[in-house]
Design an enzyme around this catalytic site. Sequence first.
Site, PDB file in Angstrom:
ATOM      1  N   ARG A 199       0.817  -1.219   0.000  1.00 41.28           N
ATOM      2  CA  ARG A 199       0.000   0.000   0.000  1.00 41.28           C
ATOM      3  C   ARG A 199       0.847   1.264   0.000  1.00 41.28           C
ATOM      4  O   ARG A 199       0.433   2.290  -0.526  1.00 41.28           O
ATOM      5  CB  ARG A 199      -0.991  -0.024   1.167  1.00 41.28           C
ATOM      6  CG  ARG A 199      -2.048  -1.126   1.003  1.00 41.28           C
ATOM      7  CD  ARG A 199      -2.871  -1.325   2.257  1.00 41.28           C
ATOM      8  NE  ARG A 199      -2.080  -1.477   3.464  1.00 41.28           N
ATOM      9  CZ  ARG A 199      -1.519  -2.615   3.882  1.00 41.28           C
ATOM     10  NH1 ARG A 199      -1.671  -3.714   3.188  1.00 41.28           N
ATOM     11  NH2 ARG A 199      -0.831  -2.659   4.994  1.00 41.28           N
ATOM     12  N   GLU A 212       4.126  -5.653  14.568  1.00 34.43           N
ATOM     13  CA  GLU A 212       3.290  -5.786  15.756  1.00 34.43           C
ATOM     14  C   GLU A 212       2.707  -7.192  15.876  1.00 34.43           C
ATOM     15  O   GLU A 212       2.227  -7.579  16.923  1.00 34.43           O
ATOM     16  CB  GLU A 212       2.172  -4.731  15.772  1.00 34.43           C
ATOM     17  CG  GLU A 212       1.202  -4.805  14.626  1.00 34.43           C
ATOM     18  CD  GLU A 212       1.637  -4.036  13.390  1.00 34.43           C
ATOM     19  OE1 GLU A 212       0.769  -3.777  12.550  1.00 34.43           O
ATOM     20  OE2 GLU A 212       2.820  -3.716  13.220  1.00 34.43           O
TER      21      GLU A 212
END
Length: 177
Positions: free
Chosen positions: A62, A99
């Site tokens: 993205r 994460e």
Amino acid sequence: MSLNHRIKSRIRDVEDFPKPGIVFKDITPLLADPGLIREIIQALANPYRTKKIDAVAAVEARGFIFGSLLSQELDCSFIPVRKAGKLPFKSRKQQYSLEYGSAEIEIHIDAIEPGWRVLVHDDLLATGGTASATGHLIKSFDAEVAGFSFLVNLSFLSGEKNLAAQFGMAPDFLIKY
């Protein structure tokens, strides 16, 4: 309606993606609005217009969308930062933590000239692992990290603090959650 509100209204939350407990911020609905994209690119470029940027290094996938447009707006080179094994030519790699796991990124060995000022761009800042790895990879070419640019900052995570601590600069972003 402000630019921030228009951006937020076009970002879709996808629960439990890519794994349970994660709420993915999907920017693809933004892509249906070319006028909004133009405004986003202008807003992303504004902090860097006078900073002599030689290249925008954008993280797949993205990050490529707005990063390539940002490089055109700033009239500089575009550098794709890809997951390991995805580039066809010789590359330099950097491992990092996400994460929700770990990964490795790479840049072609001829993508950055020593002394260049390189802007790192990605769509979203979470823990800062990917952006930090990209910054360290840029520095390994004897180039300078000129800044960090994001569409979205997940401020409840540590990315903003991590980048500031490691690189001595606050990242730029348009919206935060």
